[in-house]
Enzyme design. Structure first.
Site, PDB file in Angstrom:
ATOM      1  CE1 TYR A 147     -68.393  47.209-137.370  1.00 36.76           C
ATOM      2  CE2 TYR A 147     -70.297  46.758-135.982  1.00 36.76           C
ATOM      3  CZ  TYR A 147     -69.041  46.424-136.424  1.00 36.76           C
ATOM      4  OH  TYR A 147     -68.413  45.312-135.916  1.00 36.76           O
TER       5      TYR A 147
ATOM      6  CG  ASP B  15     -51.449  45.505-142.594  1.00 39.08           C
ATOM      7  OD1 ASP B  15     -51.376  46.690-142.197  1.00 39.08           O
ATOM      8  OD2 ASP B  15     -50.980  45.145-143.697  1.00 39.08           O
TER       9      ASP B  15
ATOM     10  CG  ASP C 134     -65.624  44.282-134.000  1.00 37.90           C
ATOM     11  OD1 ASP C 134     -65.855  43.985-132.814  1.00 37.90           O
ATOM     12  OD2 ASP C 134     -65.947  43.554-134.964  1.00 37.90           O
TER      13      ASP C 134
ATOM     14  CE  LYS D  87     -54.116  47.521-145.657  1.00 35.89           C
ATOM     15  NZ  LYS D  87     -52.791  46.925-145.365  1.00 35.89           N
TER      16      LYS D  87
ATOM     17  CG  ASP E   9     -63.034  40.090-130.341  1.00 38.39           C
ATOM     18  OD1 ASP E   9     -63.655  40.936-129.675  1.00 38.39           O
ATOM     19  OD2 ASP E   9     -63.569  39.072-130.825  1.00 38.39           O
TER      20      ASP E   9
HETATM   21  C1  IPM Z   1     -68.414  44.072-130.196  1.00 39.49           C
HETATM   22  C2  IPM Z   1     -69.169  43.025-130.925  1.00 39.49           C
HETATM   23  C3  IPM Z   1     -70.243  43.653-131.768  1.00 39.49           C
HETATM   24  C4  IPM Z   1     -69.655  44.615-132.742  1.00 39.49           C
HETATM   25  C5  IPM Z   1     -71.078  42.631-132.521  1.00 39.49           C
HETATM   26  C6  IPM Z   1     -71.803  41.740-131.583  1.00 39.49           C
HETATM   27  C7  IPM Z   1     -71.948  43.294-133.532  1.00 39.49           C
HETATM   28  O1  IPM Z   1     -68.308  42.248-131.697  1.00 39.49           O
HETATM   29  O2  IPM Z   1     -69.024  44.812-129.401  1.00 39.49           O
HETATM   30  O3  IPM Z   1     -67.216  44.173-130.382  1.00 39.49           O
HETATM   31  O4  IPM Z   1     -69.026  44.244-133.717  1.00 39.49           O
HETATM   32  O5  IPM Z   1     -69.824  45.807-132.539  1.00 39.49           O
HETATM   33 MG    MG Z   2     -66.298  42.683-131.387  1.00 41.28          MG
END
Ligand code: IPM
Ligand code: MG
Length: 365
Positions: A149, A233, A257, A200, A261
């Site tokens: 990022y 992975d 990230d 990785k 999730d």
């Molecule tokens: C998170 C989100 C953000 C990220 C998006 C919305 C850019 O997915 O906070 O995990 O990837 O940082």
């Molecule tokens: Mg995210």
């Protein structure tokens, strides 16, 4: 909750909070979070949160052509913390909204540690078979200032068949070292003292091997913490197959990230997951936000799960040094989840307002 890496500002009682509800369900869940924080203050007169609202985000962009004013960071600088909703809009490209607001704040305030605790709250279930409450209790530490990022790269030959786009991941020794050290400090505060460093480095032999090297060096300063390495992975499979084997995880911006999730889903729903974007040095305000994002499909319907926003508020209190109030809020949240009051994402029918009222009642009890 957000780790032992920082000094503690405890007992001051009075704090300035910048609320930026922004887009999608952000205003609904931040509104709910502020109600719960009011209820908390009603039971503890020594706690005073002075909240100022900022109307920045995609509507602001439609009016002004910017997601926040040019001096936005200067306006936020004097606050003790930022309570953030969500960013993202159907009409404006995601990279514009994100780089115009959330990422500018994270990078501008050097909030390099993104902390994502995940566990199965009382009364909730993991979609994993045989995964009870104590079996999934993780903290994912996400590098939040560089890596994938970093914003490095570009596009050339636009529109031509030879068009090229590069997205360069940047790993600096200073950046890697500070996040790994933060993760070790956090692991040290937890009973299991176990840190998994995810990379990785089998396929990516530069930046990821730098992570491995730095992790090995830093590990020597933490003989009381068990450090192990895992490839990203393989980590996804381990999270599903052996949730009990994991405690604190540190990974790059993009890897964490994705893993976070998955972690939120395995703990029951993305709707409960909190996050803290910390500047552990406390030079700048840190920012607290639920993970779920804008959620256009349910925006305005009054059914958003506010638990992610409440848990986020608890992390904010914890960071401010309000440990006891943070713990009280977590207890109230879990009293409500344990009582079976659930929003639709958790399989229930409770509306945002009902979950919020129940948490306020639990605080007053
Ligand atoms: C998170 C989100 C953000 C990220 C998006 C919305 C850019 O997915 O906070 O995990 O990837 O940082
Ligand atoms: Mg995210």
């Amino acid at each position: 909750m957000d780790g032992g890496a920082e000094g503690v500002l405890s007992g001051m009682g009075s704090y300035r909070i910048a609320a930026i509800p922004a887009d999608g369900i952000g205003p609904e869940v931040i509104g709910a979070g502020l109600r719960v924080l009011e209820a908390l203050q009603a039971t503890d007169p020594s706690l005073r949160l002075d909240v100022e609202h900022f109307d920045w985000g995609s509507d602001y962009y439609r009016k002004h052509g910017l997601m926040m004013p040019a001096d936005g960071l200067e306006q936020l600088r004097p606050f003790d913390a930022i309570y953030f909703g969500a960013v993202g809009d159907r009409e404006i490209p995601d990279h514009v909204t994100l780089w115009g607001l959330r990422l500018v704040i994270c990078q501008g305030f050097d909030q390099y540690a993104n902390v994502r605790p995940t566990r199965v709250l009382r009364g909730l279930e993991s979609p994993l078979r045989a995964c009870g409450p104590g079996d999934l209790d993780w903290v994912i530490v996400r590098e939040n200032s560089e890596g994938e990022y970093a914003g490095m790269g570009g596009r050339a030959h636009r529109g031509h068949p030879i068009e090229v786009g590069t997205e360069v991941a940047v790993f600096t020794r200073a950046g890697v070292e500070r996040i790994i050290r933060f993760a070790f400090d956090l692991a040290r505060t937890r009973p299991r003292k176990l840190l998994t460093v995810v990379t990785k480095s089998n396929a990516q032999r530069h930046g990821m091997v730098l992570w491995d090297d730095v992790a090995a060096e830093v590990a020597r300063e933490y003989p009381d913490v068990t450090m192990e390495r895992e490839l990203v992975d393989a980590m996804t499979a381990r999270m599903v197959m052996k949730p009990r084997s994991i405690d604190v995880v540190v990974a790059t911006n993009l890897h964490a990230d994705i893993l976070s999730d998955l972690a939120a889903a395995l703990a029951g729903s993305l709707g409960i997951a909190p996050t803290a974007n910390l500047d552990p040095t406390r030079r700048y305000p840190s920012m607290f936000e639920p993970i779920h994002g804008s959620a256009f499909d349910i925006t305005g319907k009054g059914v958003a799960n506010p638990i992610g926003s409440f848990w986020t508020a608890a992390m904010m209190l914890d960071h401010l040094g309000e440990r006891a109030n943070a713990a009280r809020l977590m207890d109230a949240i879990e009293a409500v989840t344990a009582a079976g009051i659930r929003s639709p994402d958790l399989g229930g029918t409770a509306r945002t307002d009902e979950v919020t009222a129940a948490v306020c009642e639990a605080l007053a009890a």
